[in-house]
Design a protein around this motif. Structure first.
Motif, short mmCIF file in Angstrom:
data_model
loop_
_atom_site.label_atom_id
_atom_site.label_comp_id
_atom_site.label_asym_id
_atom_site.label_seq_id
_atom_site.Cartn_x
_atom_site.Cartn_y
_atom_site.Cartn_z
N LEU A 136 22.66 -35.19 22.71
CA LEU A 136 21.47 -35.68 23.41
C LEU A 136 20.20 -35.28 22.67
O LEU A 136 19.28 -36.07 22.52
CB LEU A 136 21.42 -35.09 24.83
N PHE A 137 20.21 -34.03 22.21
CA PHE A 137 19.02 -33.51 21.53
C PHE A 137 18.63 -34.38 20.34
O PHE A 137 17.48 -34.80 20.21
CB PHE A 137 19.28 -32.07 21.08
N TYR A 138 19.60 -34.70 19.48
CA TYR A 138 19.26 -35.46 18.27
C TYR A 138 18.80 -36.87 18.60
O TYR A 138 17.95 -37.43 17.92
CB TYR A 138 20.45 -35.47 17.29
N ARG A 139 19.36 -37.44 19.69
CA ARG A 139 18.93 -38.79 20.05
C ARG A 139 17.55 -38.79 20.67
O ARG A 139 16.70 -39.60 20.34
CB ARG A 139 19.95 -39.43 20.98
N PHE A 140 17.33 -37.84 21.57
CA PHE A 140 16.04 -37.75 22.25
C PHE A 140 14.94 -37.41 21.23
O PHE A 140 13.86 -38.01 21.24
CB PHE A 140 16.12 -36.67 23.33
N LEU A 141 15.25 -36.50 20.34
CA LEU A 141 14.28 -36.10 19.31
C LEU A 141 13.84 -37.31 18.51
O LEU A 141 12.66 -37.50 18.22
CB LEU A 141 14.92 -35.06 18.39
N ASP A 152 22.54 -35.70 13.94
CA ASP A 152 23.68 -34.81 13.74
C ASP A 152 23.64 -34.10 12.39
O ASP A 152 24.65 -33.96 11.71
CB ASP A 152 25.00 -35.58 13.88
N THR A 153 22.46 -33.68 12.04
CA THR A 153 22.26 -33.04 10.75
C THR A 153 21.54 -31.72 10.96
O THR A 153 20.56 -31.67 11.68
CB THR A 153 21.40 -33.97 9.87
N GLY A 154 22.07 -30.68 10.34
CA GLY A 154 21.41 -29.38 10.45
C GLY A 154 20.64 -29.08 9.19
O GLY A 154 20.16 -30.00 8.52
N PHE A 213 14.35 -24.01 20.62
CA PHE A 213 14.46 -24.76 19.37
C PHE A 213 14.15 -26.24 19.62
O PHE A 213 13.40 -26.88 18.87
CB PHE A 213 15.88 -24.58 18.83
N ALA A 214 14.71 -26.78 20.71
CA ALA A 214 14.51 -28.19 21.02
C ALA A 214 13.04 -28.47 21.32
O ALA A 214 12.47 -29.47 20.86
CB ALA A 214 15.38 -28.59 22.21
N ILE A 215 12.41 -27.57 22.07
CA ILE A 215 10.99 -27.78 22.41
C ILE A 215 10.13 -27.67 21.16
O ILE A 215 9.22 -28.47 20.94
CB ILE A 215 10.56 -26.79 23.52
N ASP A 216 10.45 -26.71 20.32
CA ASP A 216 9.73 -26.56 19.04
C ASP A 216 9.83 -27.84 18.22
O ASP A 216 8.84 -28.33 17.69
CB ASP A 216 10.39 -25.46 18.18
N ALA A 217 11.05 -28.35 18.13
CA ALA A 217 11.29 -29.53 17.32
C ALA A 217 10.49 -30.71 17.85
O ALA A 217 9.83 -31.44 17.12
CB ALA A 217 12.77 -29.87 17.30
#
Ligand code: UDP
Ligand code: MG
Length: 316
Positions: A136-141, A152-154, A213-217
């Motif tokens: 979800l994170f990568y899509r929402f971002l 899906d990449t770190g 981390f998600a909020i920072d991003a």
């Protein structure tokens, strides 16, 4: 120096010996022209001891210890600033990302790519929850962000000197490194791999850290949330206008209770007006934010005069 390997480590005492031996094998082809930089991010266990021990047996290893825990992305930045190589390889200490993929990444870089990142086609040994939230994170971002950030990449990737210098020329304090590489531009490509379970120790990203981390991003790569108020105000003012028609109609036709019409109209109009002014503030804050990040305006990737400027000079 040809190759630098940068690894942030926080409480990874158990992982380090295995990491160093597997890594030295993986970088054997470039042995004499490679360095391994281990950054101890204020560990509270014996990580630094493990780094010192490993250093004693491996001259190409460099240990850097931060005075306190500053977080994964900052520790990585510290290592990247020290790296001297023409090509820089980043990975985690826990061997979830296979160092052996370096050969393939080198192959792609030889073909002209500036950034070769690993894309997780599968994550082994991680909880459903972590997989779902990461998905979800990568899509929402991506939906929020102003630049496309690979899914899906770190931070597991090989980058060349000019793309690294570009990222290091971005002085912002909230560092979301994979996004910064995406923003810097240059030619990028992904290689799929299966993400192994953590070999030893436990994750340093519990739920709270993941949220942060998600909020920072999100905030580092988007001013869209700040524009929310403007959008809402349009909806709200439009509803206020509809409301006005309805209120006046009811007043005339049904002779509604005195005071009702004026209250409803005042509330709906002024809440719209407040949102609009908040939205205007948001626009200015968004601009201030972009200015405060103080990123270079552009990076040159080619020049017919054969004089590609040194990115470092842009920093001055
Ligand atoms: N790490 C760090 N500082 C921190 C948190 C993590 O240097 O504050 C390092 C950690 O040692 C590891 C990498 O960042 O090398 C990724 O962390 P982890 O493997 O725990 O994250 P996950 O793979 O579970 O998302
Ligand atoms: Mg990990």
């Amino acid at each position: 120096m040809y190759l630098s390997v940068v690894i942030p480590c926080m409480n990874e005492e158990a992982s380090i010996p295995g990491l160093v031996s597997r890594l030295t094998q993986a970088i054997a082809p470039w042995k004499d022209r490679a360095e391994i930089i281990l950054v101890d991010d204020g560990s509270t266990d014996a990580t630094w001891k493990a780094i010192e021990t490993a250093q004693a047996g491996c001259a190409q290893l460099v240990g850097i210890k931060l005075s306190a825990n500053r977080g994964h992305q900052i520790a990585l930045t510290a290592g990247l600033e020290v790296a001297q190589g023409e090509r820089i390889f980043m990975l985690d200490a826990d061997l979830q990302d296979p160092p052996e993929l370096l050969v393939d990444m080198m192959f792609m870089m030889d073909r002209g790519f500036d950034v070769v990142y690993g894309r997780r086609s599968e994550r082994q040994g991680e909880t459903m929850f972590k997989k779902a939230t990461a998905h979800l994170f990568y899509r929402f971002l991506n939906a929020m962000s102003d630049v496309p950030i690979p899914q899906d990449t770190g931070d597991f990737r090989l980058v060349n000197r000019r793309s690294l210098d570009a990222v290091l020329a971005m002085p912002e304090k909230a560092r979301f490194i994979r996004g910064m590489f995406a923003w810097a531009g240059f030619k990028q490509v992904g290689i799929e791999y299966i993400r192994a379970p953590r070999a030893l120790g436990e994750t340093k990203y519990p739920f709270r850290a993941m949220m942060r981390f998600a909020i920072d991003a999100m905030t580092a790569f988007s001013t869209k949330p700040l524009k929310l108020a403007t959008r809402l105000s349009f909806v709200s003012l439009f509803m206020a206008a509809l409301m006005a028609v309805y209120v006046i109609y009811s007043l005339v036709v049904y002779q509604t209770a005195p005071g009702w019409a004026s209250v409803v109209l005042a509330v709906s109009f002024f809440s719209g007006a407040q949102l609009l002014t908040l939205g205007i503030l948001g626009e200015y804050i968004g601009r201030l934010y972009v200015e405060a990040k103080d990123r270079p305006l552009y990076f040159v990737s080619d020049d017919t005069r054969d004089m590609v400027p040194d990115v470092k000079r842009l920093r001055a």
